[in-house]
Design an enzyme around this catalytic site. Sequence first.
Site, PDB file in Angstrom:
ATOM      1  N   HIS A 288       0.725  -1.041   0.079  1.00  0.00           N
ATOM      2  CA  HIS A 288      -0.069   0.003   0.036  1.00  0.00           C
ATOM      3  C   HIS A 288       1.127   1.317   0.126  1.00  0.00           C
ATOM      4  O   HIS A 288       1.829   1.198   0.842  1.00  0.00           O
ATOM      5  CB  HIS A 288      -1.124   0.104   1.098  1.00  0.00           C
ATOM      6  N   GLU A 332      -5.508   1.852   1.595  1.00  0.00           N
ATOM      7  CA  GLU A 332      -5.359   0.697   2.459  1.00  0.00           C
ATOM      8  C   GLU A 332      -5.639   1.165   4.161  1.00  0.00           C
ATOM      9  O   GLU A 332      -6.204   0.372   4.607  1.00  0.00           O
ATOM     10  CB  GLU A 332      -3.887   0.278   2.569  1.00  0.00           C
ATOM     11  N   ASP A 361       4.172  -4.961   3.604  1.00  0.00           N
ATOM     12  CA  ASP A 361       3.640  -4.035   4.364  1.00  0.00           C
ATOM     13  C   ASP A 361       4.383  -3.769   5.757  1.00  0.00           C
ATOM     14  O   ASP A 361       4.356  -4.592   6.564  1.00  0.00           O
ATOM     15  CB  ASP A 361       2.247  -4.203   4.795  1.00  0.00           C
TER      16      ASP A 361
END
Length: 548
Positions: A288, A332, A361
């Site tokens: 993201h 996100e 992430d």
Amino acid sequence: MVSRSFRRLCGAAAAAVLLGAFTIATPAQAHSSNNPVKKLTKEVTLPGVLRHLVAFQGIAALNGGNRASGLPGYDRSADYVAALAKKAGYKVTRQPFSFTYCEDTGSSFRQLSPTPTTYVDQTDYDVLDCSGDGTATGQAVPVDVNLTPPRASSSGCEASDFGPDVVGKIAIMQRGAPPGVTCTFGVKVQNAQAAGAIGAIIFNQGNGTPEANPDRYGLFAGTLGGPVSIPAVSVSYDLGAALVAAAQAGTLNLEISVDAISETRNTSNVIAESRWGDPNEVVMVGSHLDSEPDTAGINDNGTGSAGILEVALQMAKFKTKNKVRFAWWGAEESNLVGSTFYVANLPQAERDKIALYLNFDMIGSPNYTFGVYDGDDSAAEGSPAGPPGSAQIEDVFEAFFASRGEATDASDFTGRSDYGPFIAAGVGIPAGGLFTGAEVQKTAADVALWGGVAGAQYDPCYHAPCDSLTPERDGADAALYRQLRREYRLFGNVNTFALETNADAVATAVATFAYDTSTIPPRTPPAAAAARTAAVGAAQDSEGAWLG
């Protein structure tokens, strides 16, 4: 003191942001290699990744200090990624979508009686994303809480949990849900609102033990998934239990005040697909790109975005057997909106072409662990195993870290990041990836494996303004960061050893599957996939709808 090398890197990156002058692979440089996995891993370097982090910091500095979806900093971040990927020879598309933008611009939380107390934001409480705007003042009442171990809780999950005593009061609810029941934080607060509550508090569940399950005891960040009209906050188990005890002993009066924005805004995903490879065998890689509205998001998730961007730029030189598709997701932090939109709008025939999904992430947390998503559920905690093929993805990462002599930790498939929509019910795409930790505190056992500071969060600046290249200047605990710098080499709020090692792991996994997906079993038939991933959904619901 800022080093000369840091200043040189900042200057070079700033110039590159303005002039688009990064040197990257062009299609004419494309070639094959006898050992493409080792070659790509060698060519993905720490300076290559750090230049993108400096660019993200520069973008944030020019756009209100953040890179959040729905704000200019995200759009400029997307422009930056798209321009470099296009110049490298990828087919780049921008996928627009709308989402509910939520931001709290100020808050306070106080106990008025019996013990006047002012609580501290981000320390004692956190505003739940998409909380209502306004002030709730009055008596607080517990709603179907369970403080007796193992503290199984479905507090607030059903409308019947709320009696007439909640009308005009602040509802205190406990995190948790019964197996198989969809009960996110949003469901709890919506039920409280419908029952007539004027405010809501959700405290952590307190299941397991504080040593083995610190994420179930400490303060947590969560999203309601959509706007509500009453102010709502989260607190730790200990504070929640104390509030419940005070309420049960007499009259507990509280005040929750939240200044919040909730409105529909537009943003986009950035998708970059290789020119080479079998279009019916797609290896998908995602991170993201957005930050929280009050931070540059250098670790969360500048590190993942920068890592896969550098891998993509270097991989542009290779003729891969399989198609490789990189994605930088928007929104996100608003509950996985971008990745969910992408998967939901992908025709079944196109879903079937995706062999696997790799998610990155937060891969440079300052007080890191080396977390690998637990594809085979070997830890037997939390959510079940990922869809068939997830175990084989985990094996690739485990082999990489073993080759470096590094220990790993099984990171549970909680649905907390953008792999969630890929492994969700009816989709069943195998997934894997890396995670160096967020708000959970590092344990003494962790320190024995990776060093660092026990009792401090894996990322002490998680979802805070100090998630930047100048954390102390932006509000980080200076003493803690001095201690971390004695242990590690940090680049702002990023652990350079963790980031460099994980960037190599990203390159190794992407290259491995770009040339060979034979270890990934044929896709599970849809009915079986739905049954397996329904269990994942139930486990995710019991965690609540998390922010990444």
